[in-house]
Design a protein around this motif. Structure first.
Motif, PDB file in Angstrom:
ATOM      1  N   MET A  47      -5.353  97.489  40.926  1.00 20.67           N
ATOM      2  CA  MET A  47      -6.005  98.093  42.407  1.00 20.67           C
ATOM      3  C   MET A  47      -6.257  96.933  43.089  1.00 20.67           C
ATOM      4  SD  MET A  47      -8.714 100.914  43.283  1.00 20.67           S
ATOM      5  CE  MET A  47      -7.454 102.322  43.326  1.00 20.67           C
ATOM      6  N   ASN A  48      -6.816  96.111  42.650  1.00 13.94           N
ATOM      7  CA  ASN A  48      -7.158  94.665  43.155  1.00 13.94           C
ATOM      8  C   ASN A  48      -5.772  94.025  43.467  1.00 13.94           C
ATOM      9  OD1 ASN A  48     -10.286  94.039  43.663  1.00 13.94           O
ATOM     10  ND2 ASN A  48      -9.941  94.923  41.782  1.00 13.94           N
ATOM     11  N   ALA A  49      -4.912  93.985  42.511  1.00 18.47           N
ATOM     12  CA  ALA A  49      -3.392  93.423  42.726  1.00 18.47           C
ATOM     13  C   ALA A  49      -3.059  93.994  43.762  1.00 18.47           C
ATOM     14  CB  ALA A  49      -3.001  93.405  41.358  1.00 18.47           C
ATOM     15  N   ASN A  50      -2.876  95.397  43.966  1.00 12.28           N
ATOM     16  CA  ASN A  50      -2.124  96.085  44.856  1.00 12.28           C
ATOM     17  C   ASN A  50      -2.718  95.960  46.229  1.00 12.28           C
ATOM     18  OD1 ASN A  50      -0.369  96.938  42.681  1.00 12.28           O
ATOM     19  ND2 ASN A  50      -1.347  98.808  42.667  1.00 12.28           N
ATOM     20  N   PHE A  51      -3.903  95.843  46.259  1.00 10.11           N
ATOM     21  CA  PHE A  51      -4.512  95.746  47.701  1.00 10.11           C
ATOM     22  C   PHE A  51      -4.709  94.467  48.332  1.00 10.11           C
ATOM     23  CE2 PHE A  51      -4.994 100.174  46.784  1.00 10.11           C
ATOM     24  CZ  PHE A  51      -4.874 100.829  47.981  1.00 10.11           C
ATOM     25  N   THR A  52      -5.242  93.407  47.319  1.00  2.08           N
ATOM     26  CA  THR A  52      -5.852  92.055  47.871  1.00  2.08           C
ATOM     27  C   THR A  52      -5.157  91.040  47.061  1.00  2.08           C
ATOM     28  OG1 THR A  52      -7.667  92.155  46.473  1.00  2.08           O
ATOM     29  CG2 THR A  52      -7.917  93.212  48.611  1.00  2.08           C
ATOM     30  N   THR A  53      -5.032  91.015  45.876  1.00  2.00           N
ATOM     31  CA  THR A  53      -4.765  89.732  45.240  1.00  2.00           C
ATOM     32  C   THR A  53      -3.298  89.327  44.770  1.00  2.00           C
ATOM     33  OG1 THR A  53      -5.074  90.628  43.064  1.00  2.00           O
ATOM     34  CG2 THR A  53      -7.095  89.811  44.274  1.00  2.00           C
ATOM     35  N   GLY A  54      -2.636  90.566  44.810  1.00  2.00           N
ATOM     36  CA  GLY A  54      -1.069  90.416  44.242  1.00  2.00           C
ATOM     37  C   GLY A  54      -1.508  90.001  42.762  1.00  2.00           C
ATOM     38  N   HIS A  55      -0.138  89.810  41.972  1.00  2.00           N
ATOM     39  CA  HIS A  55      -0.291  88.984  40.755  1.00  2.00           C
ATOM     40  C   HIS A  55      -0.613  87.622  40.857  1.00  2.00           C
ATOM     41  CE1 HIS A  55       2.259  92.659  38.901  1.00  2.00           C
ATOM     42  NE2 HIS A  55       0.799  92.898  38.770  1.00  2.00           N
ATOM     43  N   VAL A  56      -0.142  87.051  42.063  1.00  2.00           N
ATOM     44  CA  VAL A  56      -0.190  85.795  42.567  1.00  2.00           C
ATOM     45  C   VAL A  56      -0.350  85.837  44.148  1.00  2.00           C
ATOM     46  CG1 VAL A  56       0.865  84.618  40.693  1.00  2.00           C
ATOM     47  CG2 VAL A  56       2.264  85.138  42.747  1.00  2.00           C
ATOM     48  N   LYS A  57      -1.137  84.845  44.575  1.00  2.00           N
ATOM     49  CA  LYS A  57      -1.217  85.017  46.080  1.00  2.00           C
ATOM     50  C   LYS A  57      -1.076  83.539  46.609  1.00  2.00           C
ATOM     51  CE  LYS A  57      -4.692  87.179  48.442  1.00  2.00           C
ATOM     52  NZ  LYS A  57      -6.041  87.461  48.923  1.00  2.00           N
ATOM     53  N   ILE A  58      -0.189  83.395  47.809  1.00  2.00           N
ATOM     54  CA  ILE A  58      -0.041  82.322  48.416  1.00  2.00           C
ATOM     55  C   ILE A  58      -0.689  82.214  49.675  1.00  2.00           C
ATOM     56  CG2 ILE A  58       1.603  80.761  49.378  1.00  2.00           C
ATOM     57  CD1 ILE A  58       3.645  81.818  47.353  1.00  2.00           C
ATOM     58  N   MET A  59      -1.548  81.000  50.031  1.00  2.00           N
ATOM     59  CA  MET A  59      -2.166  80.625  51.184  1.00  2.00           C
ATOM     60  C   MET A  59      -2.088  79.383  51.302  1.00  2.00           C
ATOM     61  SD  MET A  59      -5.558  83.105  50.337  1.00  2.00           S
ATOM     62  CE  MET A  59      -5.730  82.644  48.675  1.00  2.00           C
TER      63      MET A  59
END
Lengths: 423, 235
Positions: A47-59
């Motif tokens: 749920m966290n991955a789907n809504f906010t973090t992804g499996h990885v996140k690029i910023m």
């Protein structure tokens, strides 16, 4: 001798059936609880991955350092080119861009005057070109009224917000805020739907729009606050993530450029790493608990069995069998019983875990007022470790229980055998 | 040929703060092939003597030599080996293993000797033949009469062809007819296999079969006499 002992085990139910049942129940509970806990943790992580973090996140490096403040001026730019490179470099992953930003939602009356205002938590995703995003965030199922945005200028707002301020479908709402460059933002959206995710954290002041609308409103052409990466098979793979993150960061991320992109693993975000460690720790604790509890039960079972087989051991001693050999055969029997019980418990446990994985238990009513990001339906997850994890408590408990019980053999005096065997 | 030799043997047991002397300065010699009974009232030391001969216990003083082995000097492992190879035991209450068949009960004694399956089968069938139970090989102990159970116990003791069989009140739970049958079987085996039989008993029926009677009282040998009864002369 092994064949002889096996016959005894099979024929004497108190030597086989009871311990097998105890071991099976323990292993069954270990498997189901492990699968259940893993499922809960996995659901929450997904749920966290789907809504906010992804499996990885690029910023950008700078945005990552201040991500709690959602600083639009530190957002990623040139994302189309970056995404093209990502798709080429990591073809087994899907890359999506999103914009998260805050603002003030204004609801005008029929004269255009402010009727109500409230803080808005805006999330812009690719509604128009990526149906997977809609599915990933469970938007279709979470819609209370209306439909998803189909054309520019449409937005979904929180059903709670709509109810509170009497906003109806088709009415306009205005979003106030600041653009990427610090200018004032005024953007009017037509409400095409209302949504309730079932999680207060997501529902409070939520407004969802297409990313192209957000880019336009925020002066963020070809920009986004983040690019999220998901494995195409949907499974989070720690080793792959490690590899992807390392190769990406070594290629793109530069320490002296705060606007250079930086990839973050799921477990590096929102304390999810600690959460994963906690999940593993809890599963380990649970197995330890079962080993201890079952050992005590099986120790007692072994003691009772030892009492029942007192004559047999006496005869065996009299016939010239060594105490050590009797003790060893007890341990072999325990291993055999432990394996049979563990196999049985594992099969039953996996069956139950599969049922809980497919059907799950609905806790949505109980969790509706909880502000944490939690799934409404809890499901078990079958994972490879389950195929052997039950053998740890099954075998250890059975063997340690019998090993403790069997120590009485060493205390037995052969000089008492004639008297003992003539009862 | 002497198979059991006991010299100046005393056995004391701790009782509370003191000691109880079960055997006092016993001297005894038993030759191979004897059919001998240790006779006396309860507490006379019969079972203690049997224990020591069976290497289940050791003397406090003196020596007990069984098949040229000093029982006092044997380790647990050596004692177990002596019992495994050379000694057979027959108990008052049969003590058959209830979950195993007659065949398996008898076979068990040989499993400890790592005998091959073929040799084991022959030995078991021979032993059951001696006691007349070849038709009961698949029966469980619960299906047997007392006499049959004791015959299985004899077969179990005899299957490994031990040099000595020690029997503690083997007929105490049997009626007269079964007792005689059992004693005749043992007498026959004593004759045919030259096995030495040592009984602890106060059963008059057994005494009729003994060729030698060693009487014990208060831990001492008070009489040692050769018997010439009708029964003992049968074989």
């Amino acid at each position: 001798m092994i064949k002889f002992l096996l016959k005894g085990i099979l024929r004497d139910r108190s030597r086989s059936l009871l311990p097998i049942i105890v071991v099976s129940i323990g292993v069954f509970l270990t498997i189901v609880m492990s699968a259940w806990m893993k499922g809960i943790f996995t659901d929450m992580i997904d749920m966290n991955a789907n809504f906010t973090t992804g499996h990885v996140k690029i910023m950008t490096r700078a945005y990552a350092e201040n991500s709690n403040q959602m600083p639009l001026d530190l957002a990623l730019l040139g994302i189309d080119e970056l995404k093209q490179n990502l798709e080429k470099d990591y073809p087994d992953m899907e890359w999506v861009s999103r914009i998260n930003f805050g603002g003030l939602l204004d609801v005008p009356d029929k004269n255009g005057e402010t009727r109500a205002q409230g803080p808005a938590a805006c999330k812009a995703i690719d509604f128009f070109h990526n149906p997977k995003e809609i599915e990933r965030m469970n938007i279709s199922k979470s819609l209370v009224k209306g439909s998803i945005p189909k054309k520019p200028g449409e937005a979904i707002i929180s059903d709670e917000f709509a109810e509170k301020f009497g906003v109806k479908l088709g009415e306009d709402v205005t979003l106030f805020g600041s653009t990427m460059n610090g200018s004032m933002l005024f953007k009017t959206f037509t409400v095409c739907g209302t949504i309730r995710f079932g999680m207060t954290m997501l529902d409070r002041g939520a407004i969802l729009m297409d990313i192209s609308d957000a880019q336009l409103a925020l002066d963020m052409e070809n920009g986004s606050t983040e690019i999220l990466g998901y494995f195409n098979d949907g499974n989070y793979d720690k080793l792959k993530v490690e590899e992807v993150t390392n190769t990406f960061n070594s290629k793109y991320s530069k320490e002296n450029d705060e606007f250079s992109p930086q990839m973050h693993k799921l477990e590096e975000q929102s304390g999810l790493g600690d959460y994963l460690a906690m999940a593993d720790g809890m599963i380990g604790m649970m197995i330890t608990f079962f080993v201890i509890a079952m050992s005590i039960v099986l120790w007692n079972t072994g003691l009772l069995g030892g009492l029942r087989r007192y004559t047999e051991y006496g005869i065996r001693l009299a016939l010239g069998e060594e105490k050590k050999h009797i003790y060893k055969t007890m341990i072999y029997e325990a291993i055999l019983i432990g394996i049979i019980g563990s196999v049985l418990g594992t099969i039953l446990g996996l069956g139950m875990a599969y049922y809980l994985q497919e059907v799950g238990l609905d806790f949505s009513e109980m969790t509706k007022n909880i502000s944490m990001m939690m799934p409404p339906i809890y499901r078990a997850t079958i994972f490879p470790d389950l195929f052997y994890i039950g053998f740890i408590p099954g075998l250890i408990a059975m063997v340690s229980g019998n090993a403790l019980a069997g120590l009485t053999i060493y205390k037995r005096k052969t000089s008492q055998l004639f008297k003992e065997l003539e009862v | 040929m002497e198979i059991i030799r006991i010299e100046g043997m005393t056995k004391r047991f701790p009782v509370g703060n003191g000691e109880f002397t079960a055997l006092k300065n016993v001297d005894l010699s038993i030759a191979e092939g004897e059919f001998v009974g240790l006779v006396g009232p309860s507490g006379s030391g019969k079972t203690t003597l049997l224990n020591i001969i069976g290497s289940l216990d050791t003397p406090s003083d003196g020596t007990a030599t069984v098949i040229n082995q000093d029982v006092s000097s044997l380790s647990h492992k050596q004692s177990a080996l002596l019992r495994n190879i050379h000694l057979g035991f027959i108990f008052q209450t049969y003590n058959l293993l209830p979950v195993y068949t007659v065949y398996e009960n008898v076979e068990f004694a040989l499993l400890l000797q790592n005998m091959s399956a073929t040799a084991r089968k022959k030995a078991v069938m021979d032993a059951l033949d001696w006691v007349g139970l070849t038709d009961k090989i698949k029966s469980k102990p619960a299906m047997l009469s007392g006499g049959e159970s004791q015959r299985v116990a004899i077969a179990r003791a005899m299957v490994k062809k031990p040099k000595i069989v020690l029997a503690d009140e083997p007929t105490a739970n049997l009626d007269s007819e079964n007792s005689h049958h059992i004693l005749q079987t043992m007498l026959k085996l004593n004759k045919e296999l030259k096995t030495t039989f040592v009984f602890a008993t106060h059963d008059e029926k057994v005494m009729k079969y003994l060729r030698r009677k060693i009487s014990l009282a208060d831990g001492k040998v008070i009489a040692d006499e050769l018997m010439q009864t009708e029964k003992s002369k049968q074989y």
